[in-house]
Design an enzyme around this catalytic site. Sequence first.
Site, PDB file in Angstrom:
ATOM      1  N   GLU A 264       0.427   0.659 -16.823  1.00 35.21           N
ATOM      2  CA  GLU A 264       0.920   0.057 -15.525  1.00 35.21           C
ATOM      3  C   GLU A 264       0.120  -1.015 -14.812  1.00 35.21           C
ATOM      4  OE1 GLU A 264      -0.646   4.198 -13.916  1.00 35.21           O
ATOM      5  OE2 GLU A 264      -0.055   3.388 -15.854  1.00 35.21           O
TER       6      GLU A 264
ATOM      7  N   PHE B 245      -0.933  12.016 -20.616  1.00 31.66           N
ATOM      8  CA  PHE B 245      -1.572  12.084 -21.902  1.00 31.66           C
ATOM      9  C   PHE B 245      -2.360  13.333 -22.479  1.00 31.66           C
ATOM     10  CE2 PHE B 245      -5.626  11.266 -24.318  1.00 31.66           C
ATOM     11  CZ  PHE B 245      -5.135  10.809 -25.569  1.00 31.66           C
TER      12      PHE B 245
ATOM     13  N   THR C  41       7.568  -8.373  19.542  1.00 36.53           N
ATOM     14  CA  THR C  41       6.817  -9.545  19.032  1.00 36.53           C
ATOM     15  C   THR C  41       5.982 -10.622  20.186  1.00 36.53           C
ATOM     16  OG1 THR C  41       8.582 -10.069  17.306  1.00 36.53           O
ATOM     17  CG2 THR C  41       7.052 -11.917  17.955  1.00 36.53           C
ATOM     18  N   GLN C  42       6.601 -10.524  21.141  1.00 34.43           N
ATOM     19  CA  GLN C  42       5.986 -11.401  22.257  1.00 34.43           C
ATOM     20  C   GLN C  42       4.863 -10.661  22.706  1.00 34.43           C
ATOM     21  OE1 GLN C  42       8.558 -12.261  25.727  1.00 34.43           O
ATOM     22  NE2 GLN C  42      10.324 -12.179  24.305  1.00 34.43           N
TER      23      GLN C  42
ATOM     24  N   GLU D 173     -10.389  -0.522  15.031  1.00 31.62           N
ATOM     25  CA  GLU D 173     -11.259  -0.945  13.596  1.00 31.62           C
ATOM     26  C   GLU D 173     -11.295  -2.390  13.060  1.00 31.62           C
ATOM     27  OE1 GLU D 173      -7.763   1.593  12.466  1.00 31.62           O
ATOM     28  OE2 GLU D 173      -9.045   1.608  14.144  1.00 31.62           O
TER      29      GLU D 173
ATOM     30  N   HIS E 204      -4.216   3.345 -18.242  1.00 31.98           N
ATOM     31  CA  HIS E 204      -2.885   3.107 -17.275  1.00 31.98           C
ATOM     32  C   HIS E 204      -2.576   1.635 -17.633  1.00 31.98           C
ATOM     33  CE1 HIS E 204      -3.824   6.558 -14.323  1.00 31.98           C
ATOM     34  NE2 HIS E 204      -4.898   6.284 -14.920  1.00 31.98           N
TER      35      HIS E 204
ATOM     36  N   CYS F  87      -2.612   8.849 -18.754  1.00 35.66           N
ATOM     37  CA  CYS F  87      -3.937   9.370 -18.115  1.00 35.66           C
ATOM     38  C   CYS F  87      -3.680  10.890 -18.333  1.00 35.66           C
ATOM     39  CB  CYS F  87      -4.086   8.886 -16.854  1.00 35.66           C
ATOM     40  SG  CYS F  87      -5.956   9.126 -16.493  1.00 35.66           S
ATOM     41  N   LEU F  88      -3.539  11.622 -17.162  1.00 37.22           N
ATOM     42  CA  LEU F  88      -3.385  12.849 -17.146  1.00 37.22           C
ATOM     43  C   LEU F  88      -2.249  13.430 -17.806  1.00 37.22           C
ATOM     44  CD1 LEU F  88      -4.308  15.807 -15.983  1.00 37.22           C
ATOM     45  CD2 LEU F  88      -2.631  15.611 -13.980  1.00 37.22           C
TER      46      LEU F  88
ATOM     47  N   LYS G  57       3.577  -7.094   5.328  1.00 36.56           N
ATOM     48  CA  LYS G  57       2.454  -8.278   5.452  1.00 36.56           C
ATOM     49  C   LYS G  57       1.817  -8.532   3.872  1.00 36.56           C
ATOM     50  CE  LYS G  57      -0.885  -6.611   7.674  1.00 36.56           C
ATOM     51  NZ  LYS G  57      -0.250  -5.077   7.896  1.00 36.56           N
ATOM     52  N   GLY G  58       1.822  -7.637   3.210  1.00 33.63           N
ATOM     53  CA  GLY G  58       1.128  -7.882   1.756  1.00 33.63           C
ATOM     54  C   GLY G  58       2.365  -8.634   0.985  1.00 33.63           C
TER      55      GLY G  58
END
EC number: 6.3.4.2
Length: 548
Positions: free
Chosen positions: A516, A393, A201-202, A160, A514, A390-391, A29-30
């Site tokens: 990235e 580094f 889908t239906q 939910e 970070h 990060c870690l 979806k994204g």
Amino acid sequence: MPTELTDYDPSMGNKFIFVTGGVMSGLGKGITAASTGRLLANAGFDVTAVKIDPYLNVDAGTMNPYQHGEVYVLKDGGEVDLDLGNYERFLDIDMTFDHNITTGKTYRHVIEKERAGDYLGKTVQIIPHVTDDIKRRIREAAEGHDVCIIEVGGTVGDIEGMPYLEALRQFAHEEDDDDILFTHVTLVPYSKNGEQKTKPTQHSVKELRSIGLQPDILVGRCEDKLDIEAKEKIALFCDVPMDAVFSNPDVEDIYHVPLMVEEEGLDQYVMEQLGLDERALPPEERANEWRDIVTQETTDEVDIALVGKYAMEDAYLSIYESLKHAGFETNTDVNVLWVDADEMDDAHADRLSRADGIIVPGGFGSRGTEGKIEAITYARENDVPFLGLCLGFQMAVVEYARNVCGLDGAHSAEIDDETDHPVIDILPEQYEVEDMGGTMRLGAHETDIEAGTLAHELYADEQCTERHRHRYEVNPEYIETLESAGLVFSGQDQNRMEILELPDHPFFFGTQFHPEFRSRPGRASPPFVGLVETILETTDTDTEEVTA
């Protein structure tokens, strides 16, 4: 800015596209939503996005990467679902924590208002108080933009997600018809005899309609494009026009999805339904940079080892994507070799030895740290291009302290709080912090870069702004010892060490931040580009020779 439902005026001019999913989670979806947004942006519209996550967590900061993938960090420090990273990369925008709506965040706000007496003695309920808060958040995130795309996480029918779908039903009732569009993404699997099956889908659309929502567009996720018979069935039984049924088949690279759905005509259909077609740029004037970037031919191929502890791509998604971006910029196919830092056996050691470069990513906890240090030692001693994040580094500092400075047992206080040499120690502002969620040093911070260094060459500036997520730093008491032994801290935030490098190494580079999280197609992160370019300069990486 409206703060309550009664203050809202539909004439504000926003267009809203809601994206829901059916049959199963993880359909894409994204990416479908982000691709739609990319095409609308190409047509000249200001597009933003909202991700709804129906879990009770306030944010994604304390979630296990095995279950939910990486925690993506926004400019303002929000710790969010990785889908927001895809939105930032596809739309080339900086989002805020307000663009991520969670049940925990919404319920907490409603309860705080109840405790403050804002509801004046009313019985506080899901309807209208929670649903009103959901609608308010969507409208505030959309303000100032032409189009807002809202992805509802999970699958239609999940308990939910019910308050959110009810909020969307009310939202559609309050808005003009030509300002709202519902896109439903579903799975269209193959049967054993090769027939595309539309029954899932239906049933998914039937579930959606039982809640009071009728999709305007149906996108079928499938192995191959939907055939005419499948489209006809979906249109007939789901009560949508044939023109509103689109394919989103599997592709090797998600960056090709916008091109594919453009060929299907999804963007044009969306603009017509929302009344945007007359305001859109003519096709010949629309931006083509995306197509040029993601379809260019590659001339080289490199293998980069990623030494981590989570054996799934989503746990390090932004790193994988940043390497793709660096590949776009250098016309290079970048292959990632997974190396399990927790099990540095012969197979993983062999994979490490075959790699043209090594990345040690961020993370938390003791598991796998010795394997990461072993990989860093290998990179340093064998002149293998290395990038520590990060870690990574921090472990590079530990490795250097142990093996070059002679500080036996040196470690991070996070891993070993009894070490004689805590070269990595907790941030002073973290001493009294007890809560885990949202309490680290988070978000964008500026780093001053020393002239004449590799960092300065990569960033081509005296300063960079990158995103952070950490509680520990280089211990100031050991900086002089480390520097006198040859380690260069080429980037600092006041007295905090942010970038390290080794001048006599082809590419030994580490960042406390970070990088990235700011990489984009066409605007790749400098450290990742530097890593790939160094490999190309120092290794025979011709694609034809590698293939042979």
